[in-house]
Design a protein around this motif. Structure first.
Motif, PDB file in Angstrom:
ATOM      1  N   PHE A 152      70.447  90.265  93.934  1.00 54.92           N
ATOM      2  CA  PHE A 152      71.411  90.015  94.997  1.00 54.92           C
ATOM      3  C   PHE A 152      72.666  90.825  94.715  1.00 54.92           C
ATOM      4  N   ALA A 153      73.110  91.561  95.719  1.00 55.77           N
ATOM      5  CA  ALA A 153      74.320  92.362  95.576  1.00 55.77           C
ATOM      6  C   ALA A 153      75.463  91.656  96.299  1.00 55.77           C
ATOM      7  N   CYS A 154      76.491  91.322  95.535  1.00 51.99           N
ATOM      8  CA  CYS A 154      77.632  90.621  96.128  1.00 51.99           C
ATOM      9  C   CYS A 154      78.250  91.448  97.255  1.00 51.99           C
ATOM     10  N   GLY A 155      78.200  92.768  97.089  1.00 51.77           N
ATOM     11  CA  GLY A 155      78.799  93.649  98.087  1.00 51.77           C
ATOM     12  C   GLY A 155      78.186  93.514  99.477  1.00 51.77           C
ATOM     13  N   ASP A 156      77.005  92.910  99.561  1.00 48.39           N
ATOM     14  CA  ASP A 156      76.399  92.684 100.869  1.00 48.39           C
ATOM     15  C   ASP A 156      77.139  91.595 101.639  1.00 48.39           C
ATOM     16  N   VAL A 157      77.852  90.758 100.892  1.00 49.80           N
ATOM     17  CA  VAL A 157      78.602  89.665 101.520  1.00 49.80           C
ATOM     18  C   VAL A 157      80.102  89.931 101.451  1.00 49.80           C
ATOM     19  N   VAL A 158      80.538  90.453 100.301  1.00 53.35           N
ATOM     20  CA  VAL A 158      81.950  90.750 100.094  1.00 53.35           C
ATOM     21  C   VAL A 158      82.106  92.266  99.981  1.00 53.35           C
ATOM     22  N   GLY A 216      83.041  95.851  99.175  1.00 56.30           N
ATOM     23  CA  GLY A 216      83.849  96.409  98.102  1.00 56.30           C
ATOM     24  C   GLY A 216      83.504  95.873  96.731  1.00 56.30           C
ATOM     25  N   CYS A 217      82.847  94.714  96.681  1.00 61.62           N
ATOM     26  CA  CYS A 217      82.465  94.157  95.392  1.00 61.62           C
ATOM     27  C   CYS A 217      81.202  94.863  94.921  1.00 61.62           C
ATOM     28  N   GLU A 218      81.202  95.275  93.661  1.00 64.76           N
ATOM     29  CA  GLU A 218      80.054  96.028  93.156  1.00 64.76           C
ATOM     30  C   GLU A 218      79.182  95.227  92.206  1.00 64.76           C
ATOM     31  N   ASP A 219      79.438  93.935  92.099  1.00 63.95           N
ATOM     32  CA  ASP A 219      78.647  93.117  91.188  1.00 63.95           C
ATOM     33  C   ASP A 219      77.256  92.858  91.755  1.00 63.95           C
ATOM     34  N   VAL A 220      76.277  92.961  90.879  1.00 57.31           N
ATOM     35  CA  VAL A 220      74.884  92.743  91.264  1.00 57.31           C
ATOM     36  C   VAL A 220      74.289  91.710  90.313  1.00 57.31           C
ATOM     37  N   ASP A 269      72.540  81.071  92.205  1.00 57.68           N
ATOM     38  CA  ASP A 269      73.395  80.287  91.323  1.00 57.68           C
ATOM     39  C   ASP A 269      74.452  81.176  90.677  1.00 57.68           C
ATOM     40  N   LYS A 270      73.989  82.318  90.160  1.00 61.87           N
ATOM     41  CA  LYS A 270      74.903  83.268  89.521  1.00 61.87           C
ATOM     42  C   LYS A 270      75.897  83.795  90.537  1.00 61.87           C
ATOM     43  N   ALA A 271      75.403  84.086  91.730  1.00 60.05           N
ATOM     44  CA  ALA A 271      76.263  84.629  92.777  1.00 60.05           C
ATOM     45  C   ALA A 271      77.330  83.614  93.187  1.00 60.05           C
ATOM     46  N   LEU A 272      76.934  82.348  93.265  1.00 62.08           N
ATOM     47  CA  LEU A 272      77.882  81.292  93.626  1.00 62.08           C
ATOM     48  C   LEU A 272      78.985  81.178  92.586  1.00 62.08           C
ATOM     49  N   GLN A 273      78.568  81.216  91.311  1.00 62.41           N
ATOM     50  CA  GLN A 273      79.527  81.144  90.214  1.00 62.41           C
ATOM     51  C   GLN A 273      80.497  82.316  90.289  1.00 62.41           C
ATOM     52  N   ASP A 325      84.564  82.415  90.833  1.00 64.69           N
ATOM     53  CA  ASP A 325      85.409  83.019  89.801  1.00 64.69           C
ATOM     54  C   ASP A 325      86.150  84.256  90.296  1.00 64.69           C
ATOM     55  N   ALA A 326      85.421  85.138  90.969  1.00 67.26           N
ATOM     56  CA  ALA A 326      85.982  86.438  91.316  1.00 67.26           C
ATOM     57  C   ALA A 326      86.622  86.469  92.690  1.00 67.26           C
TER      58      ALA A 326
END
Ligand SMILES: [Zn+2]
Length: 58
Positions: free
Chosen positions: A4-10, A12-16, A27-31, A35-36
């Motif tokens: 899951f790529a956070c940038g698909d929802v947010v 500019g965010c590059e966290d995957v 679960d990880k994405a929710l956390q 946090d971020a």
């Protein structure tokens, strides 16, 4: 493995996030979202949207 790529929802965010199951990844994405991005409350609608964005990778 699920991805899951956070940038698909947010934009500019590059966290995957990677995990064995869709739930683990979300679960990880929710956390991370809490946090971020300060997204401590995620609606059912957003979760459904996020679930649709989880992809399967080798
Ligand atoms: Zn993010």
């Amino acid at each position: 493995m699920k991805r899951f790529a956070c940038g698909d929802v947010v934009p500019g965010c590059e966290d995957v996030f990677l995990g064995a199951t869709e739930d683990e990844v979300l679960d990880k994405a929710l956390q991370h979202a809490a946090d971020a991005h300060g997204m401590t409350e995620v609606s059912e609608e957003t979760m459904d949207h996020a679930r649709g964005l989880v992809t399967t990778v080798a």
